[in-house]
Structures are given as structure tokens and as C-alpha cells.
Scaffold this motif. Structure first.
Motif, PDB file in Angstrom:
ATOM      1  N   ILE A  58      82.500  49.023   7.943  1.00  0.00           N
ATOM      2  CA  ILE A  58      82.046  50.413   7.823  1.00  0.00           C
ATOM      3  C   ILE A  58      80.527  50.483   7.896  1.00  0.00           C
ATOM      4  N   LEU A  59      79.840  49.603   7.198  1.00  0.00           N
ATOM      5  CA  LEU A  59      78.383  49.568   7.225  1.00  0.00           C
ATOM      6  C   LEU A  59      77.859  49.273   8.636  1.00  0.00           C
ATOM      7  N   ALA A  60      78.491  48.338   9.328  1.00  0.00           N
ATOM      8  CA  ALA A  60      78.079  48.006  10.703  1.00  0.00           C
ATOM      9  C   ALA A  60      78.307  49.193  11.642  1.00  0.00           C
ATOM     10  N   ALA A  61      79.409  49.902  11.484  1.00  0.00           N
ATOM     11  CA  ALA A  61      79.704  51.060  12.336  1.00  0.00           C
ATOM     12  C   ALA A  61      78.706  52.190  12.092  1.00  0.00           C
ATOM     13  N   VAL A  62      78.419  52.485  10.842  1.00  0.00           N
ATOM     14  CA  VAL A  62      77.466  53.554  10.508  1.00  0.00           C
ATOM     15  C   VAL A  62      76.070  53.187  11.005  1.00  0.00           C
ATOM     16  N   SER A  63      75.660  51.936  10.783  1.00  0.00           N
ATOM     17  CA  SER A  63      74.338  51.484  11.244  1.00  0.00           C
ATOM     18  C   SER A  63      74.222  51.575  12.760  1.00  0.00           C
ATOM     19  N   SER A  64      75.251  51.163  13.473  1.00  0.00           N
ATOM     20  CA  SER A  64      75.239  51.242  14.937  1.00  0.00           C
ATOM     21  C   SER A  64      75.153  52.685  15.406  1.00  0.00           C
ATOM     22  N   PHE A  65      75.900  53.556  14.760  1.00  0.00           N
ATOM     23  CA  PHE A  65      75.863  54.975  15.121  1.00  0.00           C
ATOM     24  C   PHE A  65      74.463  55.555  14.919  1.00  0.00           C
ATOM     25  N   LEU A  66      73.851  55.267  13.777  1.00  0.00           N
ATOM     26  CA  LEU A  66      72.515  55.788  13.499  1.00  0.00           C
ATOM     27  C   LEU A  66      71.465  55.196  14.430  1.00  0.00           C
ATOM     28  N   TYR A  67      71.615  53.940  14.805  1.00  0.00           N
ATOM     29  CA  TYR A  67      70.619  53.270  15.641  1.00  0.00           C
ATOM     30  C   TYR A  67      70.747  53.677  17.112  1.00  0.00           C
ATOM     31  N   LEU A  68      71.969  53.796  17.602  1.00  0.00           N
ATOM     32  CA  LEU A  68      72.186  54.057  19.023  1.00  0.00           C
ATOM     33  C   LEU A  68      72.503  55.513  19.350  1.00  0.00           C
ATOM     34  N   GLY A  69      72.927  56.284  18.365  1.00  0.00           N
ATOM     35  CA  GLY A  69      73.361  57.650  18.608  1.00  0.00           C
ATOM     36  C   GLY A  69      72.237  58.582  19.044  1.00  0.00           C
ATOM     37  N   VAL A  70      72.584  59.525  19.916  1.00  0.00           N
ATOM     38  CA  VAL A  70      71.632  60.529  20.400  1.00  0.00           C
ATOM     39  C   VAL A  70      72.090  61.885  19.890  1.00  0.00           C
ATOM     40  N   TYR A  71      71.202  62.563  19.172  1.00  0.00           N
ATOM     41  CA  TYR A  71      71.504  63.846  18.556  1.00  0.00           C
ATOM     42  C   TYR A  71      71.214  65.013  19.491  1.00  0.00           C
ATOM     43  N   ASP A  72      70.165  64.871  20.312  1.00  0.00           N
ATOM     44  CA  ASP A  72      69.690  65.978  21.134  1.00  0.00           C
ATOM     45  C   ASP A  72      69.015  65.417  22.374  1.00  0.00           C
ATOM     46  N   GLU A  73      69.046  66.171  23.459  1.00  0.00           N
ATOM     47  CA  GLU A  73      68.330  65.825  24.682  1.00  0.00           C
ATOM     48  C   GLU A  73      67.606  67.076  25.154  1.00  0.00           C
ATOM     49  N   GLY A  74      66.431  66.900  25.750  1.00  0.00           N
ATOM     50  CA  GLY A  74      65.715  68.073  26.207  1.00  0.00           C
ATOM     51  C   GLY A  74      64.494  67.733  27.035  1.00  0.00           C
ATOM     52  N   VAL A  75      63.738  68.773  27.358  1.00  0.00           N
ATOM     53  CA  VAL A  75      62.511  68.640  28.146  1.00  0.00           C
ATOM     54  C   VAL A  75      61.442  69.473  27.459  1.00  0.00           C
ATOM     55  N   ARG A  76      60.248  68.920  27.355  1.00  0.00           N
ATOM     56  CA  ARG A  76      59.089  69.658  26.859  1.00  0.00           C
ATOM     57  C   ARG A  76      57.991  69.527  27.897  1.00  0.00           C
ATOM     58  N   ALA A  77      57.271  70.605  28.129  1.00  0.00           N
ATOM     59  CA  ALA A  77      56.183  70.606  29.107  1.00  0.00           C
ATOM     60  C   ALA A  77      54.863  70.842  28.396  1.00  0.00           C
ATOM     61  N   GLY A  78      53.832  70.186  28.886  1.00  0.00           N
ATOM     62  CA  GLY A  78      52.508  70.359  28.305  1.00  0.00           C
ATOM     63  C   GLY A  78      51.545  69.330  28.848  1.00  0.00           C
ATOM     64  N   LYS A  79      50.426  69.203  28.164  1.00  0.00           N
ATOM     65  CA  LYS A  79      49.404  68.227  28.542  1.00  0.00           C
ATOM     66  C   LYS A  79      49.362  67.128  27.489  1.00  0.00           C
ATOM     67  N   VAL A  80      49.300  65.892  27.950  1.00  0.00           N
ATOM     68  CA  VAL A  80      49.283  64.749  27.037  1.00  0.00           C
ATOM     69  C   VAL A  80      47.934  64.697  26.327  1.00  0.00           C
ATOM     70  N   LEU A  81      47.968  64.753  25.012  1.00  0.00           N
ATOM     71  CA  LEU A  81      46.749  64.670  24.215  1.00  0.00           C
ATOM     72  C   LEU A  81      46.389  63.226  23.885  1.00  0.00           C
ATOM     73  N   ARG A  82      47.414  62.433  23.580  1.00  0.00           N
ATOM     74  CA  ARG A  82      47.140  61.050  23.220  1.00  0.00           C
ATOM     75  C   ARG A  82      48.364  60.174  23.438  1.00  0.00           C
ATOM     76  N   VAL A  83      48.076  58.904  23.698  1.00  0.00           N
ATOM     77  CA  VAL A  83      49.080  57.843  23.721  1.00  0.00           C
ATOM     78  C   VAL A  83      48.429  56.672  23.007  1.00  0.00           C
ATOM     79  N   SER A  84      49.071  56.158  21.974  1.00  0.00           N
ATOM     80  CA  SER A  84      48.444  55.085  21.211  1.00  0.00           C
ATOM     81  C   SER A  84      49.480  54.084  20.721  1.00  0.00           C
ATOM     82  N   LYS A  85      48.979  52.894  20.451  1.00  0.00           N
ATOM     83  CA  LYS A  85      49.796  51.841  19.850  1.00  0.00           C
ATOM     84  C   LYS A  85      49.415  51.823  18.379  1.00  0.00           C
ATOM     85  N   LYS A  86      50.393  52.064  17.490  1.00  0.00           N
ATOM     86  CA  LYS A  86      50.110  52.230  16.068  1.00  0.00           C
ATOM     87  C   LYS A  86      50.958  51.288  15.231  1.00  0.00           C
TER      88      LYS A  86
END
Length: 135
Positions: free
Chosen positions: A23-51
Motif C-alpha cells: 500500500i505504501l509503495a502504491a501510494v508513493s508511486s501515485f504521488l511521485y508519478l501522478g499528474v493532477y493537471d496539464e495546461g499552457v501559460r504564456a508570458g515572458k521568462v523572468l528567470r531560470v536558475s539552479k537552486k
């Protein structure tokens, strides 16, 4: 005499532990791999950083202009924070180029159920970048 009572308890405990692990493995896999929403956003990139301190992740932000309901009103600036998976250096490169050029982009993203610190700081992950002036 045999101790069949202790053996039965041990077998039952083993079965319960195996079921809990599955049960723990199934729930963890669902949370790690599951996709809740898909979409598109438009705009100008303000920043890209490695944090990050322990886990280095790629994070970004775009500026989205939302126009108000009032006629002739100026646009209201809104930002959208997102993460980029390390295994996608092509997306990181495209976003960095778009940030430096100031061009408008369409970001295709997925939203995951939860945040894992080694994956990114947000639930939103960019899966495709369309640069509007790169044609």
C-alpha cells in the motif's frame, strides 16, 4: 509440544507488514508519478536558475499579463513559478535563451500531486517550450 500459536501470530504479522508495504509503495508511486493537471501559460521568462542546498533543482518564473475588466485599464502583472526536471537540458537551454532575449513563450506544463525536494520546489513542471520569436 509445538508452539503453533506463536507461529500463527508471526505469519499474520508478516502478512500485515507485506500488505502495508504494498500500500505504501502504491501510494508513493501515485504521488511521485501522478499528474493532477496539464495546461499552457504564456508570458515572458523572468528567470531560470539552479537552486538548492542539498538537492540542486532548476526553477523558473514567467511574467503573465492579465488584463482587467475595466475598459482601458493597464495590464496587471502576475507571475508563474515552475520547475524543470534535470533530465531535460533542452528545456533549460530554451528557457535560458528566451529569458536573455525577452521574447514571449508558451509553457506547456504538468502539475504533480506533491512536491519532492530532489525534483523541484513547485508542483508545476515544464514539459514543452514554444518560443514565439524563434521562428
Amino acid at each position: 509440544m509445538t508452539n503453533s500459536g506463536g507461529s500463527n501470530v508471526r505469519k499474520m504479522l508478516t502478512k500485515i507488514l507485506v500488505i502495508l508495504f504494498i500500500i505504501l509503495a502504491a501510494v508513493s508511486s501515485f504521488l511521485y508519478l501522478g499528474v493532477y493537471d496539464e495546461g499552457v501559460r504564456a508570458g515572458k521568462v523572468l528567470r531560470v536558475s539552479k537552486k538548492g542546498i542539498l538537492f540542486k533543482t532548476y526553477e523558473g518564473q514567467i511574467s503573465i499579463e492579465a488584463f482587467g475588466g475595466l475598459k482601458g485599464a493597464s495590464p496587471i502583472a502576475e507571475t508563474f513559478d515552475f520547475s524543470i526536471e534535470k533530465k531535460r537540458p533542452d528545456l533549460i537551454d530554451e528557457l535560458e535563451k528566451a529569458a536573455l532575449s525577452g521574447e514571449r513563450v508558451n509553457l506547456h506544463y504538468i502539475k504533480r500531486y506533491t512536491i519532492f525536494p530532489w525534483r523541484g520546489e513547485t508542483k508545476y513542471f515544464v514539459v514543452k517550450v514554444e518560443r514565439m520569436n524563434a521562428l
